[in-house]
Design a protein around this motif. Structure first.
Motif, mmCIF file in Angstrom:
data_model
loop_
_atom_site.group_PDB
_atom_site.id
_atom_site.type_symbol
_atom_site.label_atom_id
_atom_site.label_comp_id
_atom_site.label_asym_id
_atom_site.label_seq_id
_atom_site.Cartn_x
_atom_site.Cartn_y
_atom_site.Cartn_z
ATOM 1 N N GLY A 108 14.393 -2.301 -8.822
ATOM 2 C CA GLY A 108 15.225 -1.241 -8.286
ATOM 3 C C GLY A 108 15.457 -1.347 -6.795
ATOM 4 O O GLY A 108 14.659 -1.919 -6.055
ATOM 5 N N ASP A 109 16.574 -0.781 -6.356
ATOM 6 C CA ASP A 109 16.911 -0.801 -4.936
ATOM 7 C C ASP A 109 15.968 0.066 -4.109
ATOM 8 O O ASP A 109 15.684 -0.240 -2.954
ATOM 9 N N ASP A 110 15.529 1.179 -4.699
ATOM 10 C CA ASP A 110 14.683 2.126 -3.970
ATOM 11 C C ASP A 110 13.342 2.264 -4.679
ATOM 12 O O ASP A 110 13.289 2.671 -5.848
ATOM 13 N N LYS A 111 12.281 1.936 -3.988
ATOM 14 C CA LYS A 111 10.935 2.029 -4.561
ATOM 15 C C LYS A 111 9.938 2.030 -3.421
ATOM 16 O O LYS A 111 10.221 1.558 -2.313
ATOM 17 N N ILE A 112 8.766 2.570 -3.701
ATOM 18 C CA ILE A 112 7.692 2.596 -2.710
ATOM 19 C C ILE A 112 6.413 2.091 -3.371
ATOM 20 O O ILE A 112 6.022 2.584 -4.434
ATOM 21 N N PHE A 113 5.782 1.103 -2.752
ATOM 22 C CA PHE A 113 4.456 0.649 -3.159
ATOM 23 C C PHE A 113 3.447 1.240 -2.172
ATOM 24 O O PHE A 113 3.679 1.224 -0.954
ATOM 25 N N VAL A 114 2.337 1.754 -2.684
ATOM 26 C CA VAL A 114 1.279 2.236 -1.809
ATOM 27 C C VAL A 114 -0.022 1.502 -2.124
ATOM 28 O O VAL A 114 -0.270 1.124 -3.273
ATOM 29 N N PHE A 115 -0.823 1.307 -1.101
ATOM 30 C CA PHE A 115 -2.057 0.543 -1.220
ATOM 31 C C PHE A 115 -3.158 1.205 -0.407
ATOM 32 O O PHE A 115 -2.911 1.809 0.638
ATOM 33 N N GLU A 116 -4.379 1.025 -0.870
ATOM 34 C CA GLU A 116 -5.563 1.210 -0.044
ATOM 35 C C GLU A 116 -6.546 0.119 -0.434
ATOM 36 O O GLU A 116 -6.850 -0.063 -1.618
ATOM 37 N N PHE A 117 -7.008 -0.636 0.547
ATOM 38 C CA PHE A 117 -7.882 -1.767 0.248
ATOM 39 C C PHE A 117 -8.737 -2.111 1.453
ATOM 40 O O PHE A 117 -8.430 -1.743 2.590
ATOM 41 N N SER A 118 -9.817 -2.827 1.178
ATOM 42 C CA SER A 118 -10.623 -3.432 2.239
ATOM 43 C C SER A 118 -10.623 -4.933 2.025
ATOM 44 O O SER A 118 -10.416 -5.427 0.911
ATOM 45 N N MET A 119 -10.857 -5.678 3.105
ATOM 46 C CA MET A 119 -10.880 -7.136 3.070
ATOM 47 C C MET A 119 -12.118 -7.643 3.804
ATOM 48 O O MET A 119 -12.035 -8.198 4.903
ATOM 49 N N PRO A 120 -13.285 -7.463 3.211
ATOM 50 C CA PRO A 120 -14.519 -7.899 3.877
ATOM 51 C C PRO A 120 -14.576 -9.411 4.001
ATOM 52 O O PRO A 120 -13.939 -10.147 3.242
#
Length: 471
Positions: free
Chosen positions: A334-346
């Motif tokens: 789709g043209d309009d979309k939102i991805f959201v994330f929360e993560f750590s990178m130890p």
């Protein structure tokens, strides 16, 4: 992860123009890094072009066939279905996908089906992770990358022919069809020996000069020394969550990896190796059926990916061809979309030598993993530009700087970076906005509820940041 170290001459000169104005930039591990930022804004996203769409994979001949697929429009080809990819070391705390709610903007049939699959009750994560400090006072820088900088005496653009191989000192030689179709040689020596000097030797038979090239690069990067104004077009209406994950719980998310043929899903062959497969809760092993990722830190060098919860049907045009025997699922289109994330990178040095302690999060055209993500280039549309967007990528082992880049018919990025969340977590939103053909990658602090309000999304769109305007 797919990645190319090849740039056109215009890209290099444009980057150099930026670097010459940014004395805070540093050269480390073969890469330049400028300012820490909490937003990267891609503008002018979308073009009209084509890529080679895989149509068959023959296990007898180990050959793949393809046909040209044209694309155009807002954000194309990144408006096609995308899969979401992760490389360790990473601990994924939250993931979600949102689409405009009914009545806010048009919602495709696929989006409607995805919304219908949302569970009424969703488990929330019980583990309270320390939060990555959200910054609003970080200096930001605008970087515009274009692919054409040569002009002839008549002011017409001239595109270099051939690849520029970038090494530690960026010493390169390029054959360019500049005058009457005749190939001449342009040599750039020690391009980035400092941030303020570019030593250029041009064949005298060309009508382009180093000054003209640098001037054109600087002109096309006119915003490269200022901050983005955050003037992206506002969106109207709220956004409804269609997919969501917290450790041990998923709604309309399917976790996969590259363990095909090892544990009851996917396939293996001597021609094409392991296909994608369902991932077990550890993210590393294969599984016979879909499982939610657990509260685990996926180790260095290991990869997993997320598709939607909707299977590809027979003759499903939006999925295209998929390798026989795999669990084929839709991505997020789709043209309009939102991805959201929360993560750590130890930090983790226990993984493979090739990608040790180099975590990453990126988007691929979902056709790529459904055929062959790694292997024969003719068995994937990646090389011909169907779309990759690196959201957060560590380029050298142990680095704390997360870079973003787009790889498709439009190639560009920025040397500004997000701070790697080694100890705490990073919360971010990636907003595809067809109103003005922008993609915003923004560090945020807000919660990811069932609905994102119009005010919340527009506040994210208004955050100033480092901008990469695609050619």
């Amino acid at each position: 992860m797919k990645f190319s170290n090849t740039l056109l001459l215009g890209n290099i000169l444009s980057v150099l123009s930026t670097l010459s104005k940014a004395d805070q930039c540093t050269f480390s591990g073969g890469n330049y890094y400028c300012s820490e930022t909490d937003a990267i804004i891609y503008s002018n996203v979308g073009t009209s072009s084509s890529y080679q769409d895989v149509t068959s994979m023959d296990e007898n001949t180990c050959a793949c066939s393809s046909s040209a697929k044209t694309f155009s429009g807002n954000l194309a080809p990144l408006n096609e279905e995308l899969s979401v990819h992760f490389r360790g070391p990473i601990n994924l705390v939250q993931f979600g996908v949102y689409f405009p709610a009914e009545g806010s903007n048009s919602v495709s049939n696929l989006k409607k089906r995805q919304l219908e699959k949302i569970a009424e009750e969703e488990c929330k994560t019980t583990a309270q992770k320390p939060k990555h400090q959200h910054k609003r006072d970080v200096a930001v820088q605008v970087v515009e990358v274009t692919a054409t900088v040569f002009v002839n005496a008549d002011g017409q653009s001239i595109t270099p022919v051939g690849d520029i191989n970038v090494d530690g000192v960026l010493t390169t030689s390029v054959n360019a069809n500049i005058q009457n179709g005749a190939a001449t040689t342009t040599t750039l020596q020690n391009i980035v020996s400092s941030y303020t000097q570019v030593s250029t030797i041009l064949n005298t038979n060309t009508k382009a000069t180093a000054a003209a090239a640098a001037s054109s690069a600087a002109a096309s990067s006119s915003s490269s020394s200022s901050s983005s104004s955050g003037s992206s077009a506002a969106v109207a209406g709220s956004w409804q969550r269609a997919s969501y994950f917290t450790p041990g719980s998923t709604s309309n998310c399917t976790f996969m990896n590259h363990q095909g043929g090892t544990a009851g899903s996917g396939v293996w062959s001597s021609c094409f190796g392991n296909s994608i497969s369902f991932a077990a809760s550890d993210g590393i092993s294969g599984a016979a059926s879909a499982q939610a990722l657990g509260d685990v830190t996926v180790q260095s060098g290991k990869e997993f990916m997320i598709f939607s919860g909707q299977e590809c049907g027979d003759n499903d045009a939006s999925c295209g061809y998929s390798r026989d025997g795999i669990p084929a699922y839709h991505g997020f289109g789709g043209d309009d979309k939102i991805f959201v994330f929360e993560f750590s990178m130890p930090s983790d040095t226990s993984g493979s030598a090739s990608n040790q302690d180099m975590p990453a999060v990126w988007l691929l055209n979902a056709k790529i993993p459904r055929t062959l993500q790694y292997g024969d280039a003719s068995c994937s549309c990646w090389k011909t530009g169907c779309g990759e967007m690196d959201l957060f990528e560590i380029l050298t082992a142990g680095s704390d700087k997360l870079i973003s880049h787009v790889h498709d018919a439009q190639d560009g990025g920025t040397q500004d970076y997000f701070k790697r969340p080694v100890d705490g977590t990073l919360k971010a939103a990636v907003i595809f906005n067809s109103q003005d053909n922008t993609i915003h990658i923004v560090e945020v602090s807000e919660d990811f509820g069932d609905v994102l309000s119009e005010d919340t999304v527009n506040s994210w769109l208004s955050i100033s940041g480092s901008s990469a305007a695609l050619p």
